[in-house]
Design an enzyme around this catalytic site. Structure first.
Site, PDB file in Angstrom:
ATOM      1  N   ARG A  98      38.222 -29.317   5.262  1.00 17.82           N
ATOM      2  CA  ARG A  98      36.867 -30.000   5.060  1.00 17.82           C
ATOM      3  C   ARG A  98      37.253 -31.079   4.089  1.00 17.82           C
ATOM      4  NH1 ARG A  98      32.163 -26.221   4.322  1.00 17.82           N
ATOM      5  NH2 ARG A  98      32.137 -26.414   2.074  1.00 17.82           N
ATOM      6  N   ARG A 105      38.061 -40.154   4.695  1.00 17.41           N
ATOM      7  CA  ARG A 105      38.535 -39.406   5.873  1.00 17.41           C
ATOM      8  C   ARG A 105      39.892 -39.436   6.117  1.00 17.41           C
ATOM      9  NH1 ARG A 105      33.224 -41.584   6.811  1.00 17.41           N
ATOM     10  NH2 ARG A 105      31.609 -40.036   7.150  1.00 17.41           N
ATOM     11  N   ASN A 137      37.337 -34.703  11.367  1.00 15.74           N
ATOM     12  CA  ASN A 137      37.775 -35.795  10.523  1.00 15.74           C
ATOM     13  C   ASN A 137      39.310 -36.109  10.191  1.00 15.74           C
ATOM     14  OD1 ASN A 137      35.824 -37.809  10.836  1.00 15.74           O
ATOM     15  ND2 ASN A 137      34.584 -36.577   9.300  1.00 15.74           N
ATOM     16  N   ARG A 168      22.364 -42.900  12.555  1.00 14.37           N
ATOM     17  CA  ARG A 168      22.057 -43.351  11.060  1.00 14.37           C
ATOM     18  C   ARG A 168      21.638 -44.874  10.964  1.00 14.37           C
ATOM     19  NH1 ARG A 168      27.413 -40.529   8.769  1.00 14.37           N
ATOM     20  NH2 ARG A 168      26.337 -38.536   8.343  1.00 14.37           N
ATOM     21  N   HIS A 192      34.870 -44.624  12.870  1.00  9.42           N
ATOM     22  CA  HIS A 192      33.811 -43.799  12.127  1.00  9.42           C
ATOM     23  C   HIS A 192      34.170 -43.708  10.777  1.00  9.42           C
ATOM     24  CE1 HIS A 192      31.271 -40.417  11.296  1.00  9.42           C
ATOM     25  NE2 HIS A 192      32.266 -39.842  10.831  1.00  9.42           N
ATOM     26  N   THR A 247      28.013 -32.373   5.338  1.00  6.27           N
ATOM     27  CA  THR A 247      27.196 -32.687   6.243  1.00  6.27           C
ATOM     28  C   THR A 247      27.239 -31.618   7.562  1.00  6.27           C
ATOM     29  OG1 THR A 247      28.483 -34.035   7.585  1.00  6.27           O
ATOM     30  CG2 THR A 247      27.551 -34.953   5.626  1.00  6.27           C
TER      31      THR A 247
END
EC number: 1.1.1.27
Length: 331
Positions: A98, A105, A137, A168, A192, A247
């Site tokens: 994570r 990222r 990611n 978003r 991204h 998230t």
């Protein structure tokens, strides 16, 4: 005679019929579970399989979902053994290390490549014809990694990419204009994350180009500071991570949105990560988000977006950054 035998008499011996639209979610972390519940509540599949190396957590999550079976129409199964995923139509990969607060990222990469070396061959073994959707990611690099490790054709390996960034973006434009996001058409392409590219030239409501009304839109010289909206998109994830630690909900809904387009063969256009070599002046073997058509066979077509020169330059710059990382990877 057992109670069951007294209650039910067989008319015929049932032949096992495999699920036509089975979905597997790999990883039962926050993103995996949000994806799972979003897929379940949208009734997208008749079987949902879940797999993870953390046996107890997996068992608990599966049990918790199964306890809600009365309220669902989907059979839920889970195991750390990948045989449970056999014959999936779509496999969603959310597993991986994570992102820590403040961690980029890109920093996650090699940690996650090593995890993928175990996951991807197992998926391929049991669902050789599936469509692979990568969510972990940094998604663009890991989609490339999944493509390389799987040996799948490029149309069956898709990264969730900027589908969420664009959502978003549309939400924030909608807030500013007091309109529903679905009426605010806007696209974010490229990487991204930190170097994503907002296509200001394409932002429109009911076919009315906002840049026609405000030619400065998205530039430094814009008095209304629309540029801040894209900054908010980029900072959005970091902000949420800072506040709640991770998230989950929006990315989960974004995943279900993509799975729906595939399983229902909708031919909807989504900004997702695909091999962009040869597009927009990109020379290297990298995956970036561009508008793509999704259906039952996977990613069937790419839409040729008209990008302004500076937008195209940003895409090329993203590609170079990603390639710089990719060529260092040990696959």
């Amino acid at each position: 005679m057992s109670t069951k035998e007294k209650l039910i008499s067989h008319v015929m011996k049932e032949e096992p019929v495999g699920s036509r639209n089975k979905v597997t979610v790999v990883g039962v972390g926050m993103v995996g579970m949000a994806s799972a519940i979003s897929i379940l509540l949208k009734d997208l599949c008749d079987e949902l399989a879940m797999v993870d190396v953390m046996e107890d957590k997996l068992k608990g999550e599966v049990m918790d979902l199964q306890h809600g079976s009365l309220f669902l129409k989907t059979k839920i199964v889970g195991d750390k053994d990948y045989s449970v995923t056999a014959n999936s139509k779509v496999v969603v990969v959310t597993a991986g290390a994570r992102q820590q607060e403040g961690e980029s990222r890109l920093n996650l990469v090699q940690r996650n490549v090593n995890i993928f070396k175990f996951i991807i061959p197992n998926i391929v073994k049991y669902s050789p014809n599936c469509i692979l959707m990568v969510v972990s990611n940094p998604v663009d690099i890991l989609t490339y990694v999944a493509w390389k490790l799987s040996g799948f054709p490029r149309h069956r390996v898709i990264g969730s990419g900027t589908n969420l960034d664009s959502a978003r973006f549309r939400h924030l434009i909608g807030e500013k204009l007091h309109l529903h996001p679905s009426s605010c058409h806007a696209w974010i392409v490229g990487e991204h994350g930190d170097s994503s590219v907002p296509v200001w030239s394409g932002v429109n409501v009911a076919g009315v180009s906002l840049q026609d009304l405000n030619p400065q839109m998205g530039t430094e010289g814009d008095g209304e500071n629309w540029k801040a909206i894209h900054k908010e998109v980029v900072d959005g994830a970091y902000e949420v991570i800072k506040l709640k630690g991770y998230t989950s909900w929006a990315i989960g809904m974004s995943v279900a949105d993509l799975v729906e387009s595939i399983i229902k063969n909708m031919h909807k256009v989504h900004p997702v990560s695909t091999l962009v070599q040869g597009m927009h002046g990109v020379k290297d073997e990298v995956f970036l988000s561009v508008p793509c058509v999704l259906g039952n066979s996977g990613l069937t077509d790419v839409i040729h977006m008209t990008l302004k020169a500076d937008e195209e330059k940003q895409v090329q710059k993203s590609a170079e950054t990603l390639w710089g990382v990719q060529k260092e990877l040990t696959l």
